[in-house]
Design a protein around this motif. Structure first.
Motif, PDB file in Angstrom:
ATOM      1  N   ASN A 173      58.367  67.672  45.897  1.00  0.00           N
ATOM      2  CA  ASN A 173      57.156  68.438  46.183  1.00  0.00           C
ATOM      3  C   ASN A 173      56.604  69.136  44.944  1.00  0.00           C
ATOM      4  O   ASN A 173      55.474  69.641  44.970  1.00  0.00           O
ATOM      5  CB  ASN A 173      57.434  69.489  47.273  1.00  0.00           C
ATOM      6  N   LEU A 174      57.389  69.154  43.870  1.00  0.00           N
ATOM      7  CA  LEU A 174      56.968  69.838  42.644  1.00  0.00           C
ATOM      8  C   LEU A 174      56.124  68.916  41.762  1.00  0.00           C
ATOM      9  O   LEU A 174      56.330  67.696  41.735  1.00  0.00           O
ATOM     10  CB  LEU A 174      58.195  70.320  41.869  1.00  0.00           C
ATOM     11  N   PRO A 175      55.180  69.476  41.008  1.00  0.00           N
ATOM     12  CA  PRO A 175      54.262  68.674  40.187  1.00  0.00           C
ATOM     13  C   PRO A 175      54.872  68.237  38.849  1.00  0.00           C
ATOM     14  O   PRO A 175      54.477  68.713  37.777  1.00  0.00           O
ATOM     15  CB  PRO A 175      53.072  69.612  39.984  1.00  0.00           C
ATOM     16  N   PHE A 176      55.833  67.340  38.907  1.00  0.00           N
ATOM     17  CA  PHE A 176      56.442  66.815  37.678  1.00  0.00           C
ATOM     18  C   PHE A 176      55.422  65.964  36.914  1.00  0.00           C
ATOM     19  O   PHE A 176      54.510  65.366  37.496  1.00  0.00           O
ATOM     20  CB  PHE A 176      57.665  65.968  38.005  1.00  0.00           C
ATOM     21  N   ASP A 177      55.617  65.885  35.598  1.00  0.00           N
ATOM     22  CA  ASP A 177      54.765  65.019  34.777  1.00  0.00           C
ATOM     23  C   ASP A 177      55.175  63.558  34.914  1.00  0.00           C
ATOM     24  O   ASP A 177      54.345  62.658  34.749  1.00  0.00           O
ATOM     25  CB  ASP A 177      54.845  65.449  33.300  1.00  0.00           C
ATOM     26  N   HIS A 178      56.451  63.321  35.211  1.00  0.00           N
ATOM     27  CA  HIS A 178      56.923  61.946  35.420  1.00  0.00           C
ATOM     28  C   HIS A 178      58.163  61.979  36.298  1.00  0.00           C
ATOM     29  O   HIS A 178      58.985  62.894  36.199  1.00  0.00           O
ATOM     30  CB  HIS A 178      57.260  61.269  34.083  1.00  0.00           C
ATOM     31  N   ILE A 179      58.280  60.970  37.163  1.00  0.00           N
ATOM     32  CA  ILE A 179      59.450  60.833  38.025  1.00  0.00           C
ATOM     33  C   ILE A 179      60.072  59.469  37.778  1.00  0.00           C
ATOM     34  O   ILE A 179      59.381  58.445  37.820  1.00  0.00           O
ATOM     35  CB  ILE A 179      59.066  60.967  39.515  1.00  0.00           C
ATOM     36  N   PHE A 180      61.363  59.468  37.515  1.00  0.00           N
ATOM     37  CA  PHE A 180      62.119  58.221  37.322  1.00  0.00           C
ATOM     38  C   PHE A 180      63.119  58.123  38.463  1.00  0.00           C
ATOM     39  O   PHE A 180      64.043  58.918  38.559  1.00  0.00           O
ATOM     40  CB  PHE A 180      62.838  58.237  35.976  1.00  0.00           C
ATOM     41  N   PHE A 181      62.936  57.116  39.320  1.00  0.00           N
ATOM     42  CA  PHE A 181      63.792  56.947  40.489  1.00  0.00           C
ATOM     43  C   PHE A 181      64.490  55.600  40.457  1.00  0.00           C
ATOM     44  O   PHE A 181      63.866  54.574  40.215  1.00  0.00           O
ATOM     45  CB  PHE A 181      62.960  57.055  41.776  1.00  0.00           C
ATOM     46  N   THR A 182      65.776  55.614  40.732  1.00  0.00           N
ATOM     47  CA  THR A 182      66.542  54.383  40.907  1.00  0.00           C
ATOM     48  C   THR A 182      67.164  54.409  42.298  1.00  0.00           C
ATOM     49  O   THR A 182      67.849  55.365  42.665  1.00  0.00           O
ATOM     50  CB  THR A 182      67.666  54.261  39.866  1.00  0.00           C
ATOM     51  N   GLY A 183      66.910  53.351  43.071  1.00  0.00           N
ATOM     52  CA  GLY A 183      67.449  53.304  44.422  1.00  0.00           C
ATOM     53  C   GLY A 183      66.825  52.186  45.226  1.00  0.00           C
ATOM     54  O   GLY A 183      66.325  51.201  44.665  1.00  0.00           O
ATOM     55  N   SER A 184      66.806  52.348  46.529  1.00  0.00           N
ATOM     56  CA  SER A 184      66.313  51.296  47.420  1.00  0.00           C
ATOM     57  C   SER A 184      64.789  51.229  47.426  1.00  0.00           C
ATOM     58  O   SER A 184      64.102  52.209  47.108  1.00  0.00           O
ATOM     59  CB  SER A 184      66.812  51.538  48.845  1.00  0.00           C
ATOM     60  N   THR A 185      64.277  50.077  47.818  1.00  0.00           N
ATOM     61  CA  THR A 185      62.831  49.895  47.918  1.00  0.00           C
ATOM     62  C   THR A 185      62.242  50.850  48.946  1.00  0.00           C
ATOM     63  O   THR A 185      61.164  51.426  48.728  1.00  0.00           O
ATOM     64  CB  THR A 185      62.504  48.437  48.294  1.00  0.00           C
TER      65      THR A 185
END
Length: 466
Positions: A179-191
């Motif tokens: 919910n926070l306004p990150f500049d970039h999100i890197f996610f590894t996991g399921s589709t």
């Protein structure tokens, strides 16, 4: 917890402007400190991975720890060159101008990692984030809790909270962070969870990198060395008990080669993972992460069998040790659930085909995979398959190894991911490529300024030059 997260987020929001101006030496020092901290806790990492996934120390070293040492060393060696502004060519309106691409940090980044390679898949993007000059908040998986705890200890050992901070928790924590306004999100996991992350990111227009998965096919043609192919596939399929996003998910093979392949696969699996008395060597064979995933894989096997499939090899299960033995499935129905979802386990379905085009069509009926493997000695077949399919990455006559080369991009396409990582590709993922033009006092831009009367000659001239 929410107050602590908000406090750290606010501190990193302020500190990211300081990191923006950090030089290569400062970033290299941070990477060196991270490596030293990992070395300090290396034995603890192996113990944690043993407890979380029953990984052997050798497998953990190769696939998790040494992998990250290599990633850090490669970044340290090349970071100064990566950070240099890149020269680009001129245009007709700026013949005397100087054009550059500057690499600036995205800013404040969120990294969410999974449980299957819990150390590697957190540390690899973190290395890139640090190299690019970012702050980062880390959320490792609660399913591999002991490794997550070690990761947080390593981070606390070498970073302040205003630069890198690690939080442990379940899906509720992820929801708070997203919910926070990150500049970039890197996610590894399921589709499936990747879609949730992307939807949350859209609310804040945060850029995202998604490292997902999918059903990675292996195409074996009538020229392949079956014994060699079977050994490579057995290693790639059964490393971490098949809980690998780029594991060979299913085999496509000419019908008249299926039985021979199964025999070679059985021999390779027995040689690698069974003791001389015929018992599975649990010291070199990982367990399924938890009861839920054990039952999910068990259900996929039972569903396939109920729809006409058979098990020519393996299939034994031991719930008490969360162990599913290596297994092969043949005679599968297209309606089998195991052919619709990523297996993420040590079960290898085999589908037969008559022509190369038929194999290609079968691959293209499914979502674009994270990896595609080809075993062949026929260059025409190899290039036909590569040209007419789409995948995040491909190995010819091998499996998995493309992920270990930091000079290659690693990432998916559509349902298997978005963006890429490792080496300079990871550095660019966590950087904004900023276009900068230094215009000369002798420029030709005024030729295209109003008024436009009597400037038809300018358009004719531009058409000839462009």
């Amino acid at each position: 917890m929410i107050q602590t997260i908000n406090s750290v987020f606010k501190a990193q929001q302020a500190h990211k402007y300081t990191l923006r101006n950090s030089n290569a030496t400062q970033r290299i020092n941070k990477l060196s400190a991270l490596k030293s901290s990992i070395e300090k806790y290396e034995k603890d990492i192996y113990t944690a991975l043993q407890n979380d996934l029953r990984k052997s120390e050798f497998e953990s070293a190769v696939t998790e720890v040494i992998f990250i040492y290599s990633e850090i060393d490669f970044a340290i060696k090349n970071l100064s060159n990566w950070m240099k502004p890149q020269k680009v060519g001129k245009t007709i309106t700026g013949l005397m101008a100087t054009n550059r691409i500057y690499y600036e940090p995205k800013g404040l980044c969120l990294i969410i990692s999974p449980w299957n390679y819990p150390f590697q898949l957190m540390m690899a993007p973190l290395v890139s984030a640090i190299a690019a000059g970012n702050c980062a908040i880390l959320k490792p998986s609660e399913l591999s809790s002991e490794t997550s705890s070690i990761i947080c200890r390593i981070i606390d050992d070498c970073f302040t909270e205003e630069e890198v901070c690690c939080f442990e928790g379940d899906a509720a924590l992820s929801t708070i962070l997203l919910n926070l306004p990150f500049d970039h999100i890197f996610f590894t996991g399921s589709t499936a969870i990747g879609k949730v992350v992307m939807e949350a990111a859209a609310k804040n227009l945060s850029s995202v990198t998604l490292e997902l998965g999918g059903k990675s096919p292996t195409i074996i043609d009538d020229t392949a060395d079956l014994e060699q192919a079977a050994a490579k596939i057995a290693w790639g399929k059964l490393t971490n008990a098949g809980q690998t996003c780029i594991a060979p998910d299913y085999i496509l093979i000419p019908a008249d080669r299926q039985d021979s392949f199964v025999e070679h696969y059985k021999n390779a699996v027995t040689r690698m993972f069974f003791l001389t008395d015929g018992a599975l060597d649990l010291s070199s064979y990982a367990k399924i992460i938890n009861k839920k995933h054990f039952e999910r894989i068990e259900g996929l096997i039972e569903d396939a069998l109920s729809k006409g499939a058979s098990i020519p090899f393996g299939g034994k299960k031991n719930p008490s040790t969360q162990t599913i033995y290596p297994a092969v499935l043949t005679g599968l129905s297209e309606e089998s659930e195991i052919m619709k979802e990523e297996i993420f386990g040590p079960v290898l379905p085999i589908i037969t085909y008559q022509t190369t085009q038929e194999a290609i069509d079968l691959v293209n009926k499914m979502s674009k995979p994270l990896a595609l493997y080809i075993f062949s000695k026929n260059k025409k077949n190899i290039h036909q398959i590569i040209k007419n399919t789409s995948a995040g990455g491909t190995c010819v006559n091998d499996v998995l190894i493309h992920i270990s080369n930091p000079k290659l991009p690693f990432g998916g396409v559509n349902a298997s991911g978005m963006g890429s990582c490792h080496g300079q590709f990871g550095f660019k993922t966590f950087s904004h490529e900023r276009a900068v033009v230094f215009q000369s006092s002798l420029d030709m831009s005024k030729l295209i300024y109003p008024p436009y009367e009597k400037k038809g000659w300018v358009l004719k001239w531009l058409r000839k030059l462009m």
